[in-house]
Motif scaffolding. Structure first.
Motif, mmCIF file in Angstrom:
data_model
loop_
_atom_site.group_PDB
_atom_site.id
_atom_site.type_symbol
_atom_site.label_atom_id
_atom_site.label_comp_id
_atom_site.label_asym_id
_atom_site.label_seq_id
_atom_site.Cartn_x
_atom_site.Cartn_y
_atom_site.Cartn_z
ATOM 1 N N LEU A 169 -9.703 -7.407 -12.000
ATOM 2 C CA LEU A 169 -8.260 -7.377 -11.746
ATOM 3 C C LEU A 169 -7.941 -6.327 -10.692
ATOM 4 O O LEU A 169 -7.160 -6.564 -9.766
ATOM 5 C CB LEU A 169 -7.524 -7.015 -13.035
ATOM 6 N N PHE A 170 -8.559 -5.162 -10.835
ATOM 7 C CA PHE A 170 -8.298 -4.091 -9.888
ATOM 8 C C PHE A 170 -8.757 -4.492 -8.487
ATOM 9 O O PHE A 170 -8.048 -4.288 -7.502
ATOM 10 C CB PHE A 170 -9.022 -2.826 -10.354
ATOM 11 N N LEU A 220 -8.907 -7.471 -7.384
ATOM 12 C CA LEU A 220 -7.984 -8.494 -6.880
ATOM 13 C C LEU A 220 -6.783 -7.830 -6.227
ATOM 14 O O LEU A 220 -6.332 -8.236 -5.153
ATOM 15 C CB LEU A 220 -7.527 -9.392 -8.031
ATOM 16 N N SER A 221 -6.268 -6.775 -6.850
ATOM 17 C CA SER A 221 -5.096 -6.137 -6.263
ATOM 18 C C SER A 221 -5.484 -5.408 -4.983
ATOM 19 O O SER A 221 -4.764 -5.468 -3.990
ATOM 20 C CB SER A 221 -4.409 -5.211 -7.271
ATOM 21 N N LEU A 222 -6.654 -4.758 -4.961
ATOM 22 C CA LEU A 222 -7.069 -4.096 -3.722
ATOM 23 C C LEU A 222 -7.354 -5.128 -2.637
ATOM 24 O O LEU A 222 -6.994 -4.943 -1.480
ATOM 25 C CB LEU A 222 -8.332 -3.264 -3.963
ATOM 26 N N PHE A 266 -12.572 -12.925 -1.142
ATOM 27 C CA PHE A 266 -11.382 -12.955 -1.988
ATOM 28 C C PHE A 266 -11.508 -14.081 -3.019
ATOM 29 O O PHE A 266 -11.210 -13.907 -4.196
ATOM 30 C CB PHE A 266 -10.131 -13.150 -1.125
ATOM 31 N N VAL A 293 2.855 -10.290 -0.938
ATOM 32 C CA VAL A 293 1.544 -9.696 -1.223
ATOM 33 C C VAL A 293 1.714 -8.439 -2.063
ATOM 34 O O VAL A 293 1.055 -8.263 -3.088
ATOM 35 C CB VAL A 293 0.807 -9.349 0.087
ATOM 36 N N CYS A 315 -3.360 -4.665 -14.835
ATOM 37 C CA CYS A 315 -4.562 -3.855 -14.976
ATOM 38 C C CYS A 315 -4.299 -2.689 -15.935
ATOM 39 O O CYS A 315 -5.118 -2.390 -16.804
ATOM 40 C CB CYS A 315 -4.858 -3.310 -13.599
ATOM 41 N N SER A 330 -6.099 -7.986 -2.062
ATOM 42 C CA SER A 330 -4.996 -8.699 -1.395
ATOM 43 C C SER A 330 -4.266 -7.798 -0.404
ATOM 44 O O SER A 330 -3.424 -8.271 0.351
ATOM 45 C CB SER A 330 -4.037 -9.286 -2.425
ATOM 46 N N ILE A 331 -4.585 -6.508 -0.401
ATOM 47 C CA ILE A 331 -3.853 -5.603 0.494
ATOM 48 C C ILE A 331 -4.083 -5.880 1.987
ATOM 49 O O ILE A 331 -3.116 -5.988 2.735
ATOM 50 C CB ILE A 331 -4.165 -4.135 0.139
ATOM 51 N N VAL A 356 0.391 -7.408 -5.651
ATOM 52 C CA VAL A 356 -0.482 -6.252 -5.890
ATOM 53 C C VAL A 356 0.108 -5.389 -7.008
ATOM 54 O O VAL A 356 -0.593 -4.960 -7.931
ATOM 55 C CB VAL A 356 -0.653 -5.422 -4.601
ATOM 56 N N VAL A 358 -0.383 -7.175 -10.338
ATOM 57 C CA VAL A 358 -1.762 -7.120 -10.821
ATOM 58 C C VAL A 358 -2.095 -5.695 -11.268
ATOM 59 O O VAL A 358 -2.782 -5.493 -12.271
ATOM 60 C CB VAL A 358 -2.744 -7.617 -9.745
#
Ligand code: HEM
Lengths: 566, 363
Positions: A60-61, A63-65, A111, B306, B317, A67-68, B310, B313
């Motif tokens: 999950l982490f 995924l968030s990084l 990704f 986006v 998390c 998409s940046i 983020v 998510v």
């Protein structure tokens, strides 16, 4: 607190059993080395890792990084022009960025790997949890642990009522508050709040539904743009579009058959103040018909209000002006008459374009020739003597058209696609004014300019409007919405519902008086559990009060001390 | 007719500006009152945490569970309801909450009350400023960053006052909140000011009411959750310092001793974040529906989209971390702060530095 940890060894298993299963969250096991040897051992180890909460967390982490970068570097999918620009200004980084697929982050290999792993992990997590949950639903609440006073909330009192009576009313009381109850020898076990787990599972399943819907939408979608002049029409076939994009599984047969005509276009603008000229309202009035020959219907399309026809949506994107121009040849015969759309390049709709007369024109000598004009159009001219062809306001307050004239070959026959808004003058000659400069002139509506040497005339007859529309078709968006709604509902249940257990034990003491014990256990430490236990015990106490003579202070079996813990 | 309307609108807009400045002045006074509260409070000698964390105290607390007594007033022998004994889970430090900024001093408490009253006043004035702004433009007051900032701090203060009214233990938040509200309004009036005006057509939609209002609300409440997480980190390291038998500095002791315990702050921050998360999910979904209506696709990886993703998510998390054994406590708090940093960046950074379809935001 260290002391609570040192629970006496007497009945840890029983306690554990009662405390366990308040959720279906997988127990975190340490990342031990694979058990057994060979491929199966490793595969099993890998699967265990992948479906563990820790790895889910890490994915999950990531995924968030991951998409940046897509928000910092322009994306081909979003704006290909910007990508080209970026490449020019950051030449050094281009090879690296291309290697890392940074211009297509959301469809890149890395990704995709993150979210596919995450969703595999998710499925691997949901399936066993669902089974476990079904088991819990069909099973019964676990029996009371031996020592109820070790549980997070506890109370006790003595009563004259017989234990069976107390337990029967406890069962009735808890059942009445929609606990699932289970009576056993000397105790009642009750549990409530299964909705939490159900909600949590529904939420995670809804995530998968949303992903599937999103993927369908991407693969089958189509999106086309079309500029339509007032009074003109459009019918939904591939050839009619100015530009068209589609997903990889789209086929031309998927286009919804319909057609529409632009009857009228309205725009209003801020007339004064600091934001003078800012658009306030756009509205396109259309007549459309569904299918090949449906009955015509009227509709209005606004910026936030697309017209929906059988799953396709028609959006109003932009608008502009199209001066109506007619051209005569040296003999005075009209060889061209059309509304020519001009592309706006600023907020006040200063526009530019090209007028192309491809055929029908013969020059003074009777030779076939093509004519071309570079055109600038402003809806509100600054006024004579103020030089520039820049508009002061987007509405038609003082429209002026400026043309510069060429003749020769437009180059349209070369078979290459041409930009209709630009004139390719490489094979054309300028018409010259008396000073030998390029012949150009500004025209007001209704004015005519005469080309040098009697080559003909050009008349600015009037002004039409045009609007651009985008027609999109994205299947499965209903499914995505359903997924989202379930996700939100499930999430709310999962976060706001408390799953908890209550046990009631009633035993006749040595002196013949019944000792009632009640204890509660929740998933997380919450102030609500003691409150609930307090209310439940008060209600039970009504039916099984303490013997009147007995002072309650010595009713309990625990040592009591006034603490000031909140 | 229209001229007259325009004139009233202009005077309303003017009134709104004056109200905003007035609220800033009142918040400033509240700020000083809070400072005074802290100063008076520092004279008290509490040291409960240290006491609770000495080995002897811990042993005593463990041996006899603390008790919550609910007796009917007076000397009646019959209890209203049986007493419920509570016990905290293992692994949680058993530390009482600090007494609050006033440190139990009467004078400190008086100033604290004054500060809260001033905050209420500031809130009312600021809310009036937002409403008059809305009236002056005859639309939702959420069309540009100046208006977002105004609403943001109004909601944050409103949420804080609501928690206070519900008798929750949140007064410790006062000084931090008032300070950040002043900062927020300072930024709004100095850099983000935009004269009141109508909206561009893309914003003409009832989704503006739904999507933007929930977005601002989530941000404001996430802010309170993040403030709790920061304090938790300070307080937690203070407590583990004490536990290890060290003596923290005097200033640190004085300030942190008056804060709620780490466990309380942790729980506070979790509850806030968890409660807002479904609403944040809704905000994103509402935004996607609106995007579907306005731009022809519900999701297009626009920078704003986006970063909302983020942020979402990152909070997911954080919630996962709380459910996973080894990640509770400090690690989870760092995740919460990362998530909030994403939210803030999505607001300031994306609106100002990145261009996308959302760039109407108007600085
Ligand atoms: C697509 C990625 C995922 C997202 C966005 C997500 C999101 C969330 C959220 C927001 C919660 C909080 C709700 C609550 O606390 O009850 C949660 C809980 C939970 N998630 Fe996920 N999750 C994802 C993937 C996974 C995976 C792969 C697993 C399994 C390994 C998993 C297992 C769990 C469990 C067991 C809980 C409940 C924890 C508890 O009972 O407190 N999730 N998830």
């Amino acid at each position: 607190m260290s002391t609570t940890d040192k629970a006496p060894a007497e009945a840890p298993n029983e306690d554990e059993a009662a405390r366990a299963q308040l959720s279906t969250a997988p127990v975190e096991d340490s990342p031990a080395a694979p058990v057994g040897i060979g491929v199966i051992g490793w595969a099993r180890w890998f699967w265990r890792q992948l479906t563990s909460m820790r790895v889910a967390l890490i994915l999950l982490f990531l995924l968030s990084l991951g998409s940046i970068p897509g928000s910092l570097i322009p994306q081909t999918q979003v704006d290909a022009m910007k990508v080209a620009e970026w490449k020019k200004t950051h030449e050094f980084w281009v090879p690296v960025a291309e290697k890392l697929q940074l211009f297509d982050v959301y469809s890149s290999v890395w990704f995709s790997a993150i979210y596919i792993l995450l969703f595999v992990s998710l499925i691997g997590c949901i399936v066993p949890r669902t089974w476990q949950f079904v088991g819990q639903l069909t099973g019964r609440p676990p029996g009371a642990p031996r020592r109820l006073d070790r549980l997070p909330a506890y109370t006790t009192w003595r009563t004259d009522k017989a234990p069976e009576e107390v337990l029967a009313s406890a069962k009735g009381l808890l059942g009445g508050r929609r606990f699932r109850t289970e009576a056993s020898a000397g105790a009642v076990a009750a549990e409530k709040g299964y909705l939490r787990e159900a909600g949590n599972l529904a939420f995670h399943i809804a995530l998968i539904v949303m992903l599937v819907a999103f993927a369908c939408g991407q693969l089958f979608k189509s999106e086309g743009g079309k500029l339509v002049l007032r009074g003109k029409g459009f019918s939904n076939t591939l050839t009619q579009y100015d530009d068209f994009k589609s997903g990889s599984l789209f086929s031309a047969d998927d286009l919804t058959p319909f057609s529409f005509t632009l009857d009228k276009f309205d725009a209003s603008y801020e007339k004064a103040g600091p934001q003078k000229g800012t658009a306030r309202d756009f509205k396109a009035y259309v007549t459309y018909s569904e299918g090949a020959e449906g009955a015509p219907k009227k509709a209005e399309i606004e910026v936030n209000k697309p017209l929906e026809i059988d799953g396709s949506k028609i959006y109003l994107l932009g608008h502009g002006y199209a001066p109506v121009i007619s051209v005569t040849d040296p003999t005075g015969k009209v060889v061209y008459r059309d509304a020519v759309p001009m592309l706006p390049f600023d907020g006040n709709l200063s526009s530019s374009g090209a007028v192309k007369v491809p055929d029908g024109y013969r020059n003074k000598n009777g030779d076939k020739e093509q004519l071309g004009f570079n055109a600038m159009f402003v809806p509100t001219f600054a006024g004579a003597g103020k030089g520039t062809m820049l508009s002061q306001f987007p509405d038609l307050n003082f429209p002026v058209l400026a043309l510069s004239a060429y003749h020769g070959s437009l180059g349209v026959d070369a078979g290459l696609p041409q930009n209709v808004y630009q004139l390719n003058t490489s094979k054309m000659q300028e018409f010259k004014d008396p000073e030998g400069q390029l012949f150009k002139q500004r025209l007001l509506p209704g004015e005519t300019m005469t080309l040098p040497d009697g080559a003909g005339t050009v008349k600015f007859e009037g002004i039409e409007r045009w609007a651009t529309f985008s027609v999109t078709h994205q299947p499965a968006s209903g499914l995505a919405l359903a997924g989202a709604v379930i996700a939100i509902g499930g999430l709310a249940a999962s976060l706001f519902v408390q799953r908890r257990r209550i046990w009631v034990r009633a035993v006749r003491g040595a002196d013949g008086v019944t000792v009632v014990e009640m204890a509660g256990l929740g998933r997380s430490e919450s102030a609500k559990l003691p409150e609930e236990l307090s209310a439940l015990s008060a209600a039970l106490y009504e039916t099984a009060p303490s013997p009147a003579r007995s002072a309650p202070a010595d009713a309990g079996t625990t040592t009591e001390e006034e603490g000031e813990r909140a | 007719m229209t001229l007259l309307a325009a004139a009233t609108n202009e005077s309303l807009a003017d009134l709104s500006n004056k109200l905003v400045y007035a609220s800033m002045a009142v918040y400033m006074l509240a700020f000083f009152a809070h400072i005074t509260e802290w100063v008076f409070g520092s004279r008290s000698k509490v040291g409960r945490t240290a006491a609770a964390l000495t080995p002897a105290a811990a042993a005593a607390a463990g041996a006899a569970p603390a008790v919550q007594v609910r007796t009917k007033g007076g000397g009646t022998a019959v209890l209203d309801r049986p007493k419920v004994v509570t016990r905290s889970a293992s692994g949680v430090r058993d530390v009482p909450d600090g007494p609050g900024a006033a440190g139990g001093t009467e004078k400190g408490d008086l100033y604290g009350r004054i500060a809260v009253s001033l905050t209420v006043l500031g809130f009312l004035i600021e809310a009036a400023g937002v409403v008059s702004r809305a009236l002056s433009v005859e639309r939702a007051p959420w069309g540009n960053m100046y208006e977002f900032n105004l609403t943001f701090s109004t909601v944050a203060v409103g949420a804080y006052l609501l928690l206070l009214a519900l008798k929750k233990n949140v007064r410790w938040l006062g000084l931090i909140l008032v300070t950040s509200v002043l900062l927020d309004l300072g930024i709004a009036t100095t850099w983000l000011y935009t004269a009141s005006d109508q909206l561009v057509p893309a914003l003409h939609s009832y989704w503006l009411w739904i999507h933007v209002s929930t977005a601002i609300f989530c941000g404001a409440v996430f802010y309170i959750g993040a403030a709790g997480a920061v304090l938790y980190l300070f307080r937690d390291s203070y407590e583990s310092h004490l536990e290890a038998g060290k003596t923290p500095g005097r200033f640190r002791t004085s300030v942190l001793e008056r804060m709620p315990s780490a466990a309380t702050l942790d729980k506070f921050s979790y509850r806030i974040n968890a409660a807002v998360f479904p609403l944040w999910t809704f905000t994103i979904v509402a935004g996607a529906i609106w995007a579907g209506d306005a731009w022809g696709r519900y999701w297009g990886w626009d920078p704003k989209e986006v970063w909302s993703f983020v942020t979402w998510v990152a909070y997911a998390c954080y919630l996962h971390a709380r459910a996973t054994a080894g990640w509770k406590g400090r690690k989870a708090a760092y995740l919460a702060l990362f998530a909030f940093a994403c939210w803030i960046w999505n607001y300031y950074g994306v609106n100002i530095l990145l261009s996308g379809k959302h760039s109407y935001a108007g600085v």
